[in-house]
Design an enzyme around this catalytic site. Structure first.
Site, mmCIF file in Angstrom:
data_model
loop_
_atom_site.group_PDB
_atom_site.id
_atom_site.type_symbol
_atom_site.label_atom_id
_atom_site.label_comp_id
_atom_site.label_asym_id
_atom_site.label_seq_id
_atom_site.Cartn_x
_atom_site.Cartn_y
_atom_site.Cartn_z
ATOM 1 N N ASP A 125 4.419 -5.735 4.516
ATOM 2 C CA ASP A 125 4.495 -4.880 5.639
ATOM 3 C C ASP A 125 3.441 -4.330 6.195
ATOM 4 O O ASP A 125 3.350 -3.507 7.289
ATOM 5 C CB ASP A 125 5.819 -3.890 5.513
ATOM 6 C CG ASP A 125 5.543 -2.714 4.568
ATOM 7 O OD1 ASP A 125 4.486 -3.032 3.622
ATOM 8 O OD2 ASP A 125 6.260 -1.835 4.354
ATOM 9 N N SER A 126 2.191 -4.545 5.507
ATOM 10 C CA SER A 126 0.946 -4.059 6.122
ATOM 11 C C SER A 126 0.655 -4.936 7.309
ATOM 12 O O SER A 126 -0.353 -4.480 8.018
ATOM 13 C CB SER A 126 -0.121 -4.193 5.198
ATOM 14 O OG SER A 126 0.011 -6.119 4.596
ATOM 15 N N ASP A 155 8.359 -8.379 1.944
ATOM 16 C CA ASP A 155 8.446 -6.730 1.777
ATOM 17 C C ASP A 155 9.599 -6.521 2.481
ATOM 18 O O ASP A 155 9.712 -6.647 3.751
ATOM 19 C CB ASP A 155 7.198 -5.980 2.362
ATOM 20 C CG ASP A 155 6.314 -5.635 1.506
ATOM 21 O OD1 ASP A 155 6.524 -5.492 0.284
ATOM 22 O OD2 ASP A 155 5.008 -5.200 1.978
ATOM 23 N N LYS A 184 10.432 -7.284 -2.234
ATOM 24 C CA LYS A 184 9.653 -6.401 -2.751
ATOM 25 C C LYS A 184 10.058 -4.907 -2.349
ATOM 26 O O LYS A 184 10.211 -4.907 -1.086
ATOM 27 C CB LYS A 184 7.933 -6.320 -2.614
ATOM 28 C CG LYS A 184 7.299 -5.255 -3.275
ATOM 29 C CD LYS A 184 5.501 -5.636 -3.385
ATOM 30 C CE LYS A 184 5.025 -5.437 -2.109
ATOM 31 N NZ LYS A 184 4.729 -4.110 -1.588
ATOM 32 N N GLU A 237 -0.495 0.108 -6.824
ATOM 33 C CA GLU A 237 -1.369 0.585 -5.942
ATOM 34 C C GLU A 237 -2.103 1.852 -6.113
ATOM 35 O O GLU A 237 -1.513 2.928 -6.277
ATOM 36 C CB GLU A 237 -0.888 0.536 -4.501
ATOM 37 C CG GLU A 237 -1.919 0.711 -3.480
ATOM 38 C CD GLU A 237 -1.167 0.209 -1.713
ATOM 39 O OE1 GLU A 237 -0.153 -0.419 -1.878
ATOM 40 O OE2 GLU A 237 -2.061 0.371 -0.880
HETATM 41 O O1 KIV Z 1 2.270 -4.585 2.504
HETATM 42 C C1 KIV Z 1 1.339 -4.885 1.703
HETATM 43 O O2 KIV Z 1 0.337 -5.420 2.033
HETATM 44 C C2 KIV Z 1 1.355 -4.481 0.345
HETATM 45 C C3 KIV Z 1 0.149 -4.720 -0.442
HETATM 46 C C4 KIV Z 1 -0.729 -3.807 -0.251
HETATM 47 C C5 KIV Z 1 0.521 -4.435 -2.139
HETATM 48 O O3 KIV Z 1 2.349 -4.006 0.050
HETATM 49 NA NA NA Z 2 3.737 -3.368 1.640
#
Ligand code: KIV
Ligand code: NA
Length: 265
Positions: free
Chosen positions: A45-46, A84, A113, A182
């Site tokens: 979700d980044s 995510d 996740k 993290e």
């Molecule tokens: O959303 C994301 O990119 C993440 C990673 C930083 C682990 O959850």
């Molecule tokens: Na994330």
């Protein structure tokens, strides 16, 4: 190569063979990263920050995550794909989490996740019992950035470290098949990795995890904002994006990334 499986990822953890993960949001990069030998693609979700320009991951919706998961799944052949669950898509109830997880699995994720420990344990158990592989995420959990008071290193004091150790154990016991850690001290991440039977993937968590993950656009040096200390620019000295991805995989596997002197806490 053959498609990665959970069984294989667990074997890699047990054998100390490092797992290389990158975030991925579209089909072009999925094909490229898969060909470069990246083991796991995280549809993170980044993407709310990297692709959509938001200041945090909080605004990202389940529909948006499903769209990007479909794109990645189409481009990928052998990597293990993790989707995510976005903020607000799993907190209300175990049933809400199941519905959201089903949406991402049907979009092509192999695993979902979710962030946090304690209250998430029963949700993880509920999903796992229903046939959905789950990756947990502890330490800095970006969906809680406003509650945490910014992007700061977690688990630094004794209480914080003890809580993280306990929550990690509970999540693994509940059936989580992978854990992302993290922005925590490397010694704590190493302890958790040794204690657990499941792969632990670190980001800003030191070299002693079972593997590493970075945000793709950060390691390709495409991000305009100031980057956290744990990122390495793999485009520096690379002839192409594919070359940079290959060098990332090699650096994770031979443990030259992360460098304890530069990238850890
Ligand atoms: O959303 C994301 O990119 C993440 C990673 C930083 C682990 O959850
Ligand atoms: Na994330």
């Amino acid at each position: 190569r053959k498609p990665l499986t959970l069984h294989r990822l667990r074997e890699m953890h047990a054998a100390g063979d490092k797992i290389a993960m990158l975030t991925c949001y579209d089909a072009t990069f999925a094909t490229l990263l898969d060909a470069a030998g990246v083991d796991c693609l995280l549809v993170g979700d980044s993407l709310g920050m990297v692709l959509q320009g938001h200041a945090s991951t909080v605004p990202v919706t389940l529909d948006e995550m499903a769209y990007h998961t479909r794109c990645v799944a189409r481009g990928n052949q052998t990597a293990w794909v993790i989707g995510d669950l976005p903020f607000g898509s799993y907190q209300a109830s175990k049933e809400q989490a199941l519905h959201s997880a089903v949406t991402l699995m049907q979009a092509g994720a192999h695993m979902v996740k979710l962030e946090g420990g304690g209250w998430t344990t029963e949700t993880v158990r509920f999903l796992v019992e229903r046939g959905i592989p789950v990756c947990a995420h502890l330490g800095l959990t970006p969906q809680s950035v406003h509650a945490l008071g910014g992007y700061r290193v977690q688990g630094r004091n004794m209480e914080g470290a003890a809580q993280l150790r306990q929550q990690a154990g509970e999540l693994a016991e509940a059936g989580a098949a992978m854990l992302v850690l993290e922005l925590i001290p490397s010694t704590l991440a190493g302890e958790v990795t040794t204690a657990l039977p499941i792969p632990v993937i670190g980001i800003g968590a030191g070299v002693d995890c079972s593997g590493q993950v970075l945000v793709l656009h950060d390691m390709l040096n495409l991000t305009a904002a100031r980057l956290p200390r744990f990122v390495r620019n793999f485009m520096a000295g690379s002839a192409s994006v594919e070359d940079a991805a290959r060098r990332y995989v090699a650096a994770v596997k031979d443990q030259s990334f992360p460098d304890p002197a530069l990238h850890t806490y």
